[in-house]
Design a protein around this motif. Structure first.
Motif, PDB file in Angstrom:
ATOM      1  N   ASP A  46      -8.643  -5.740  -0.059  1.00  9.94           N
ATOM      2  CA  ASP A  46      -9.331  -5.182   1.045  1.00  9.94           C
ATOM      3  C   ASP A  46      -8.633  -3.969   1.242  1.00  9.94           C
ATOM      4  OD1 ASP A  46     -11.394  -7.231   1.193  1.00  9.94           O
ATOM      5  OD2 ASP A  46     -10.351  -7.991   2.843  1.00  9.94           O
ATOM      6  N   SER A  47      -7.476  -3.751   1.344  1.00 11.50           N
ATOM      7  CA  SER A  47      -6.685  -2.337   1.588  1.00 11.50           C
ATOM      8  C   SER A  47      -7.015  -1.507   0.530  1.00 11.50           C
ATOM      9  CB  SER A  47      -5.348  -2.569   1.834  1.00 11.50           C
ATOM     10  OG  SER A  47      -5.165  -3.388   3.115  1.00 11.50           O
ATOM     11  N   LEU A  48      -6.747  -1.960  -0.821  1.00  8.59           N
ATOM     12  CA  LEU A  48      -6.840  -1.137  -2.009  1.00  8.59           C
ATOM     13  C   LEU A  48      -8.356  -0.465  -2.002  1.00  8.59           C
ATOM     14  CD1 LEU A  48      -5.152  -3.480  -5.005  1.00  8.59           C
ATOM     15  CD2 LEU A  48      -4.575  -0.790  -3.860  1.00  8.59           C
ATOM     16  N   ARG A  49      -9.466  -1.382  -1.699  1.00  6.06           N
ATOM     17  CA  ARG A  49     -10.896  -1.050  -1.802  1.00  6.06           C
ATOM     18  C   ARG A  49     -10.950   0.109  -0.774  1.00  6.06           C
ATOM     19  NH1 ARG A  49     -12.604  -6.125  -1.138  1.00  6.06           N
ATOM     20  NH2 ARG A  49     -12.705  -6.639  -3.457  1.00  6.06           N
ATOM     21  N   GLU A  50     -10.593  -0.111   0.496  1.00  7.69           N
ATOM     22  CA  GLU A  50     -10.640   0.863   1.770  1.00  7.69           C
ATOM     23  C   GLU A  50     -10.251   2.136   1.166  1.00  7.69           C
ATOM     24  OE1 GLU A  50      -8.655  -0.558   5.045  1.00  7.69           O
ATOM     25  OE2 GLU A  50      -9.996  -2.040   5.224  1.00  7.69           O
ATOM     26  N   ARG A  51      -9.272   2.338   0.541  1.00  6.51           N
ATOM     27  CA  ARG A  51      -8.577   3.632   0.124  1.00  6.51           C
ATOM     28  C   ARG A  51      -8.968   4.167  -1.271  1.00  6.51           C
ATOM     29  NH1 ARG A  51      -2.460   3.302   2.321  1.00  6.51           N
ATOM     30  NH2 ARG A  51      -2.977   1.880   4.204  1.00  6.51           N
ATOM     31  N   GLY A  52      -9.981   3.521  -1.873  1.00  9.15           N
ATOM     32  CA  GLY A  52     -10.648   3.974  -2.867  1.00  9.15           C
ATOM     33  C   GLY A  52     -10.077   3.750  -4.211  1.00  9.15           C
ATOM     34  N   TYR A  53      -9.012   2.685  -4.200  1.00  8.17           N
ATOM     35  CA  TYR A  53      -8.344   2.152  -5.542  1.00  8.17           C
ATOM     36  C   TYR A  53      -9.214   1.158  -6.125  1.00  8.17           C
ATOM     37  CZ  TYR A  53      -4.317   4.812  -4.360  1.00  8.17           C
ATOM     38  OH  TYR A  53      -3.466   5.844  -3.879  1.00  8.17           O
ATOM     39  N   MET A  98       0.792  -0.986  -0.092  1.00  5.43           N
ATOM     40  CA  MET A  98      -0.066   0.098   0.095  1.00  5.43           C
ATOM     41  C   MET A  98       0.573   1.300   0.073  1.00  5.43           C
ATOM     42  SD  MET A  98      -3.092  -0.961  -0.543  1.00  5.43           S
ATOM     43  CE  MET A  98      -3.620   0.687  -0.521  1.00  5.43           C
ATOM     44  N   LYS A  99       2.054   1.127   0.691  1.00  8.08           N
ATOM     45  CA  LYS A  99       2.768   2.397   0.859  1.00  8.08           C
ATOM     46  C   LYS A  99       3.318   2.572  -0.559  1.00  8.08           C
ATOM     47  CE  LYS A  99       6.727   4.584   2.906  1.00  8.08           C
ATOM     48  NZ  LYS A  99       7.485   5.116   1.743  1.00  8.08           N
ATOM     49  N   SER A 100       3.737   1.493  -1.385  1.00  3.25           N
ATOM     50  CA  SER A 100       4.239   1.655  -2.764  1.00  3.25           C
ATOM     51  C   SER A 100       3.220   2.335  -3.670  1.00  3.25           C
ATOM     52  CB  SER A 100       4.831   0.453  -3.275  1.00  3.25           C
ATOM     53  OG  SER A 100       5.668   0.591  -4.174  1.00  3.25           O
ATOM     54  N   VAL A 101       1.933   2.052  -3.619  1.00  2.00           N
ATOM     55  CA  VAL A 101       0.755   2.441  -4.222  1.00  2.00           C
ATOM     56  C   VAL A 101       0.786   3.957  -3.907  1.00  2.00           C
ATOM     57  CG1 VAL A 101      -1.705   2.445  -4.449  1.00  2.00           C
ATOM     58  CG2 VAL A 101      -0.207   0.273  -4.447  1.00  2.00           C
ATOM     59  N   GLU A 102       0.739   4.243  -2.632  1.00  2.00           N
ATOM     60  CA  GLU A 102       0.350   5.698  -2.068  1.00  2.00           C
ATOM     61  C   GLU A 102       1.658   6.370  -2.582  1.00  2.00           C
ATOM     62  OE1 GLU A 102      -2.198   6.765  -1.034  1.00  2.00           O
ATOM     63  OE2 GLU A 102      -3.361   5.499   0.067  1.00  2.00           O
ATOM     64  N   ASP A 103       2.821   6.028  -2.637  1.00  2.00           N
ATOM     65  CA  ASP A 103       4.183   6.856  -3.148  1.00  2.00           C
ATOM     66  C   ASP A 103       3.774   7.125  -4.497  1.00  2.00           C
ATOM     67  OD1 ASP A 103       5.016   6.813  -0.604  1.00  2.00           O
ATOM     68  OD2 ASP A 103       6.420   5.105  -1.029  1.00  2.00           O
ATOM     69  N   GLN A 104       3.256   5.904  -5.342  1.00  2.00           N
ATOM     70  CA  GLN A 104       3.359   6.287  -6.635  1.00  2.00           C
ATOM     71  C   GLN A 104       2.197   7.484  -7.158  1.00  2.00           C
ATOM     72  OE1 GLN A 104       5.300   5.537  -9.064  1.00  2.00           O
ATOM     73  NE2 GLN A 104       4.044   6.390 -10.970  1.00  2.00           N
ATOM     74  N   THR A 105       1.045   7.379  -6.182  1.00  2.00           N
ATOM     75  CA  THR A 105       0.186   8.221  -6.444  1.00  2.00           C
ATOM     76  C   THR A 105       0.535   9.504  -6.150  1.00  2.00           C
ATOM     77  OG1 THR A 105      -1.682   6.880  -5.829  1.00  2.00           O
ATOM     78  CG2 THR A 105      -2.091   8.995  -5.616  1.00  2.00           C
ATOM     79  N   ASN A 106       1.310   9.823  -4.914  1.00  2.00           N
ATOM     80  CA  ASN A 106       1.935  11.196  -4.816  1.00  2.00           C
ATOM     81  C   ASN A 106       2.838  11.679  -5.876  1.00  2.00           C
ATOM     82  OD1 ASN A 106       0.505  11.058  -2.305  1.00  2.00           O
ATOM     83  ND2 ASN A 106       2.291  10.193  -1.128  1.00  2.00           N
TER      84      ASN A 106
END
Ligand SMILES: [Zn+2]
Length: 319
Positions: free
Chosen positions: A234-241, A194-202
């Motif tokens: 589940d984590s992706l879904r929770e964060r709107g991905y 999830m951190k890697s997903v969020e880092d890429q989003t940023n």
């Protein structure tokens, strides 16, 4: 007598004046000796200050100019973001309707979602040019694993080309920041993924002026997540991905001795015989893919396919 007295007085006055003049001369000499060097020092300091002031003024003018340029860039990016969002909304509404019609058997149209992973590469510009020429929209799953500079042209910063994908109406997807699917990498820990997903989003938001890449493609495919897949989803879904794999592998990553334009073409065209809506996996670094692409587009178009960018609401995207 009166005459003589006057003369004597004059002589007396002259003597006193001489002494006074001598004293004055001494004083002036002393003042000159002690004051002039000090004055010269002050003057030198003044000249130095004046020079610094001039330099600072020049720097200020340059900074003002640069700032004006930056403001203009921010304005352009904001406008591009708004335009892109408006256009995307219209395209995606139409695409969702077309998908539904195809699923319901009410349309003889077919949809091909071209996806290119692992960019940005300099070769990405060639794909963009080709897609512009053929009026094709695609999806680019970008990562920062290649570093801050384009791997196939090291004097261009990766972030500087992000806006190009949006300018031409394509979708930018999230292929994670690290793309590290080895031991101890992304799939060893949901938090790390999830951190890697969020880092890429940023990174994407910063590079584009606010675009959020909402569709994730797991490096190596979601199968790589193994037993951790449910938790990650589940984590992706929770964060709107949302996330997507592919329904057709073009084979362009099967190794340089195998992956040539002919194989890539036949992989895609063979699969198309059985799929009315397909998501095709390609890679942005692949030269054989670039070579095969015009024929693939022509053939698929001849069979009734349209080429659209992926969107989170698509039936092909997991939510
Ligand atoms: Zn990849």
């Amino acid at each position: 007598m009166a005459e003589t007295e006057r003369t004597d007085r004059r002589i007396k006055i002259s003597k006193a004046g001489l002494i006074a003049a001598a004293l004055l001369a001494c004083a002036i000499l002393a003042a000159t000796v002690f004051t002039v060097p000090r004055f010269a020092g002050v003057f030198k300091e003044y000249r130095g200050l004046r020079q610094s002031y001039k330099t600072a003024q020049k720097e200020l003018t340059a900074a003002e100019k640069a700032n004006a340029g930056l403001s203009q860039k921010v304005k352009e990016m904001t406008k591009m973001k708004t335009d892109s969002e408006k256009l995307s909304k219209q395209v995606f509404e139409l695409a969702a309707k077309t998908e539904q019609d195809i699923v319901d058997g009410k349309s003889n149209k077919k949809i091909c979602y071209i996806t290119l992973d692992d960019g940005p590469y300099k070769r990405g510009q060639d794909f963009l040019e080709l897609f512009r020429k053929y009026d094709v929209k695609a999806t680019f799953f970008l990562t920062t694993a290649n570093g801050d500079l384009l791997p196939d042209q090291a004097d261009i910063s990766a972030s500087s080309v992000y806006p190009d994908y949006l300018r031409y109406g394509h979708t930018i997807g999230n292929h994670t920041y690290s793309h590290d699917y080895g031991d101890g990498g992304l799939y060893s820990d949901t938090g790390a993924f999830m951190k890697s997903v969020e880092d890429q989003t940023n990174f994407t938001e910063e590079a584009t002026g606010g675009y959020v890449p909402r569709i994730v493609r797991f490096p190596g495919g979601s199968g790589m997540a193994g037993s951790r897949l449910d938790e990650i989803e589940d984590s992706l879904r929770e964060r709107g991905y949302t996330w997507v794999d592919w329904t057709v592998d073009s084979g362009d990553s099967w190794g340089t001795d195998v992956a040539n334009a002919t194989l890539i073409k036949s992989n895609v065209l063979d699969a198309s015989k059985e799929q009315d809506i397909m998501v095709v996996l390609f890679h942005e670094w692949s030269e054989p893919t670039l070579e095969a692409m015009p024929d693939i587009i022509d053939s698929l178009r001849g069979s009734g396919y349209i080429f659209l960018p992926l969107f989170p609401e698509s039936v092909m995207v997991s939510k």
